[in-house]
Motif scaffolding. Sequence first.
Motif, short mmCIF file in Angstrom:
data_model
loop_
_atom_site.label_atom_id
_atom_site.label_comp_id
_atom_site.label_asym_id
_atom_site.label_seq_id
_atom_site.Cartn_x
_atom_site.Cartn_y
_atom_site.Cartn_z
N LYS A 133 0.84 -1.19 0.00
CA LYS A 133 0.00 0.00 0.00
C LYS A 133 0.88 1.25 0.00
O LYS A 133 2.08 1.17 0.23
CB LYS A 133 -0.92 0.02 1.24
N ARG A 134 0.27 2.39 -0.22
CA ARG A 134 0.99 3.66 -0.18
C ARG A 134 0.73 4.34 1.16
O ARG A 134 -0.31 4.14 1.79
CB ARG A 134 0.53 4.57 -1.32
N VAL A 135 1.68 5.16 1.57
CA VAL A 135 1.54 5.92 2.82
C VAL A 135 0.96 7.30 2.49
O VAL A 135 1.48 7.99 1.62
CB VAL A 135 2.89 6.08 3.54
N ALA A 136 -0.11 7.66 3.18
CA ALA A 136 -0.74 8.97 2.95
C ALA A 136 0.04 10.03 3.72
O ALA A 136 -0.10 10.17 4.94
CB ALA A 136 -2.19 8.94 3.41
N THR A 137 0.87 10.78 3.02
CA THR A 137 1.65 11.85 3.65
C THR A 137 1.55 13.12 2.81
O THR A 137 1.10 13.09 1.66
CB THR A 137 3.14 11.46 3.77
N PHE A 138 1.98 14.23 3.40
CA PHE A 138 1.98 15.51 2.71
C PHE A 138 3.12 16.33 3.28
O PHE A 138 3.38 16.31 4.49
CB PHE A 138 0.64 16.24 2.92
N ALA A 139 3.83 17.05 2.43
CA ALA A 139 4.94 17.88 2.90
C ALA A 139 5.06 19.13 2.06
O ALA A 139 4.72 19.13 0.87
CB ALA A 139 6.25 17.09 2.86
N LEU A 140 5.52 20.20 2.68
CA LEU A 140 5.82 21.45 1.99
C LEU A 140 7.27 21.81 2.24
O LEU A 140 7.80 21.57 3.33
CB LEU A 140 4.94 22.59 2.53
N ASP A 141 7.91 22.38 1.24
CA ASP A 141 9.30 22.80 1.39
C ASP A 141 9.48 24.10 0.62
O ASP A 141 9.11 24.20 -0.56
CB ASP A 141 10.24 21.72 0.85
N GLY A 142 10.00 25.11 1.28
CA GLY A 142 10.18 26.39 0.61
C GLY A 142 11.12 27.28 1.40
O GLY A 142 11.67 26.88 2.43
N GLU A 143 11.32 28.49 0.92
CA GLU A 143 12.20 29.44 1.59
C GLU A 143 11.51 30.79 1.73
O GLU A 143 10.69 31.18 0.89
CB GLU A 143 13.52 29.61 0.82
#
Length: 204
Positions: A133-143
């Motif tokens: 199965k897939r893992v339900a994740t979310f991420a943001l990366d910025g400056e």
Amino acid sequence: MLEVAVIEDPSAAEVSLDPMRARLLAELAEPGSATMLAARVGLPRQKVNYHLKTLEKHGLVELVEERRKGNVTERVLRATAASYVISPVALAGVQPDPARSPDRLSARWLVALASRLVSDVGALITGAARARKRVATFALDGEVRFASAADRAAFAEELTNAVTALVSKYHDETAEGGRDHRVVVAVHPSVKAVTEPMTQTKES
């Protein structure tokens, strides 16, 4: 091949930290044999073969194909991932504990949080792979560039209020069948890559 693999087993972590084996893992981003690798890293084929068997034993490389060359069968291997991260679980006795002395302004506490993040997500990836199965994740990366320390402090306060409001809006303690999710938000100074200065040559 996985993009990133998390190493949780202490013995596998120890194997991956050996400089030559780390070099072989990097070389095996593309399939290769002991003979091919020996020429690249400058070691006898038998020695390379020994390292490859150790890496394969710990699941860091895998067999792609076997080629018959005369009386010899050549094994072609490939790394199981393009890159690896060692989970703090591999050092279970001394892994950081974010619950100890929590301090939102502490860089070391941020490291402890990041350590737990790697540990938790690594465990989720391992479990999801077994269950296919897939893992339900979310991420943001910025400056973001702050004009002053005061602006940075104001940003942190607004961010805290915004995240707190979102959590309050969507958190449902009574939801049957609901699943808890961890929210981690971090702000730290950017680390610029160090580049070698260009050597200037005088024109004749």
